[in-house]
Design a protein around this motif. Structure first.
Motif, mmCIF file in Angstrom:
data_model
loop_
_atom_site.group_PDB
_atom_site.id
_atom_site.type_symbol
_atom_site.label_atom_id
_atom_site.label_comp_id
_atom_site.label_asym_id
_atom_site.label_seq_id
_atom_site.Cartn_x
_atom_site.Cartn_y
_atom_site.Cartn_z
ATOM 1 N N THR A 139 0.836 -1.200 0.000
ATOM 2 C CA THR A 139 0.000 0.000 0.000
ATOM 3 C C THR A 139 0.872 1.252 0.000
ATOM 4 O O THR A 139 0.587 2.213 -0.708
ATOM 5 C CB THR A 139 -0.914 0.004 1.233
ATOM 6 N N LEU A 140 1.930 1.204 0.805
ATOM 7 C CA LEU A 140 2.825 2.357 0.864
ATOM 8 C C LEU A 140 3.497 2.588 -0.490
ATOM 9 O O LEU A 140 3.604 3.722 -0.951
ATOM 10 C CB LEU A 140 3.883 2.145 1.945
ATOM 11 N N TYR A 141 3.929 1.514 -1.113
ATOM 12 C CA TYR A 141 4.571 1.621 -2.415
ATOM 13 C C TYR A 141 3.593 2.178 -3.443
ATOM 14 O O TYR A 141 3.930 3.078 -4.201
ATOM 15 C CB TYR A 141 5.112 0.261 -2.864
ATOM 16 N N HIS A 154 1.696 6.349 -6.843
ATOM 17 C CA HIS A 154 0.530 7.116 -7.288
ATOM 18 C C HIS A 154 0.825 8.607 -7.162
ATOM 19 O O HIS A 154 0.509 9.391 -8.059
ATOM 20 C CB HIS A 154 -0.697 6.746 -6.441
ATOM 21 N N SER A 155 1.457 9.006 -6.066
ATOM 22 C CA SER A 155 1.817 10.415 -5.883
ATOM 23 C C SER A 155 2.796 10.861 -6.953
ATOM 24 O O SER A 155 2.707 11.968 -7.479
ATOM 25 C CB SER A 155 2.439 10.631 -4.510
ATOM 26 N N ASP A 192 5.123 12.220 1.702
ATOM 27 C CA ASP A 192 4.002 12.647 2.544
ATOM 28 C C ASP A 192 2.867 11.629 2.503
ATOM 29 O O ASP A 192 2.266 11.314 3.531
ATOM 30 C CB ASP A 192 3.470 14.019 2.094
ATOM 31 N N ALA A 193 2.571 11.125 1.316
ATOM 32 C CA ALA A 193 1.514 10.119 1.192
ATOM 33 C C ALA A 193 1.887 8.856 1.969
ATOM 34 O O ALA A 193 1.045 8.274 2.661
ATOM 35 C CB ALA A 193 1.277 9.783 -0.281
ATOM 36 N N CYS A 194 3.152 8.463 1.876
ATOM 37 C CA CYS A 194 3.610 7.290 2.626
ATOM 38 C C CYS A 194 3.493 7.543 4.121
ATOM 39 O O CYS A 194 3.058 6.671 4.882
ATOM 40 C CB CYS A 194 5.053 6.946 2.270
ATOM 41 N N ALA A 195 3.864 8.727 4.551
ATOM 42 C CA ALA A 195 3.791 9.061 5.972
ATOM 43 C C ALA A 195 2.344 9.028 6.456
ATOM 44 O O ALA A 195 2.061 8.539 7.554
ATOM 45 C CB ALA A 195 4.406 10.436 6.216
ATOM 46 N N ASP A 207 -0.081 7.234 5.165
ATOM 47 C CA ASP A 207 -0.483 5.819 5.200
ATOM 48 C C ASP A 207 0.095 5.115 6.425
ATOM 49 O O ASP A 207 -0.580 4.319 7.075
ATOM 50 C CB ASP A 207 -0.028 5.093 3.932
ATOM 51 N N ILE A 208 1.354 5.425 6.745
ATOM 52 C CA ILE A 208 1.982 4.816 7.924
ATOM 53 C C ILE A 208 1.245 5.244 9.182
ATOM 54 O O ILE A 208 0.970 4.428 10.065
ATOM 55 C CB ILE A 208 3.479 5.189 8.003
ATOM 56 N N LYS A 209 0.896 6.536 9.260
ATOM 57 C CA LYS A 209 0.184 7.027 10.434
ATOM 58 C C LYS A 209 -1.182 6.363 10.556
ATOM 59 O O LYS A 209 -1.585 5.932 11.640
ATOM 60 C CB LYS A 209 0.030 8.547 10.360
ATOM 61 N N LYS A 210 -1.917 6.246 9.441
ATOM 62 C CA LYS A 210 -3.229 5.582 9.474
ATOM 63 C C LYS A 210 -3.081 4.127 9.902
ATOM 64 O O LYS A 210 -3.857 3.619 10.718
ATOM 65 C CB LYS A 210 -3.899 5.650 8.092
ATOM 66 N N THR A 211 -2.090 3.452 9.353
ATOM 67 C CA THR A 211 -1.849 2.055 9.709
ATOM 68 C C THR A 211 -1.490 1.928 11.179
ATOM 69 O O THR A 211 -1.983 1.040 11.883
ATOM 70 C CB THR A 211 -0.718 1.472 8.840
ATOM 71 N N SER A 212 -0.663 2.836 11.665
ATOM 72 C CA SER A 212 -0.254 2.818 13.071
ATOM 73 C C SER A 212 -1.461 3.022 13.985
ATOM 74 O O SER A 212 -1.631 2.310 14.978
ATOM 75 C CB SER A 212 0.781 3.911 13.316
ATOM 76 N N ILE A 213 -2.317 3.993 13.641
ATOM 77 C CA ILE A 213 -3.521 4.243 14.441
ATOM 78 C C ILE A 213 -4.423 3.018 14.421
ATOM 79 O O ILE A 213 -4.934 2.585 15.455
ATOM 80 C CB ILE A 213 -4.259 5.496 13.924
ATOM 81 N N ASN A 214 -4.591 2.421 13.250
ATOM 82 C CA ASN A 214 -5.439 1.237 13.109
ATOM 83 C C ASN A 214 -4.891 0.081 13.942
ATOM 84 O O ASN A 214 -5.638 -0.599 14.653
ATOM 85 C CB ASN A 214 -5.548 0.846 11.634
#
Length: 106
Positions: A3-5, A10-11, A31-34, A36-43
């Motif tokens: 997903t990060l890739y 995509h960006s 920024d998009a990767c960051a 996604d990482i933050k969303k994944t971390s929260i999840n």
């Protein structure tokens, strides 16, 4: 990780279609990767919290069930003890009656 890739690529592709300089496209990809990482971390944090709460709830249920089992076993022991006592008393009565019958027959 895929997903990060994909988010990063995509960006980058968006930056090419909007004619952004390469430095900005890399920054927007990072920024998009960051994000996604933050969303994944929260999840993942939410999932861990839920699982921890579930484990705690199940541990309490197990403790309650163990106590219930001990109580039932203690009650069963009382019942079996009382049954044995009653059987002994009945046996004594039967022996007494038989003895009385023998005395009457004499």
């Amino acid at each position: 990780m895929m997903t990060l890739y994909l988010s990063f690529t995509h960006s980058l592709s968006l930056s090419h279609t909007h004619n952004l300089p390469p430095q900005l496209s890399v920054v927007s990809g990072v920024d998009a990767c960051a994000r996604d990482i933050k969303k994944t971390s929260i999840n993942l944090t939410e999932q861990c919290t839920y699982q921890r709460e579930t484990i705690e709830r199940l541990e309490k249920e197990v403790c309650g069930l163990e106590k219930e089992i001990r109580d039932l076993q203690a009650n069963q022991l009382k019942i079996l003890t009382e049954k044995a006592r009653q059987e002994e008393a009945l046996q004594r009565q039967v022996m007494f009656i038989r003895e009385r019958e023998r005395e009457i027959e004499r």
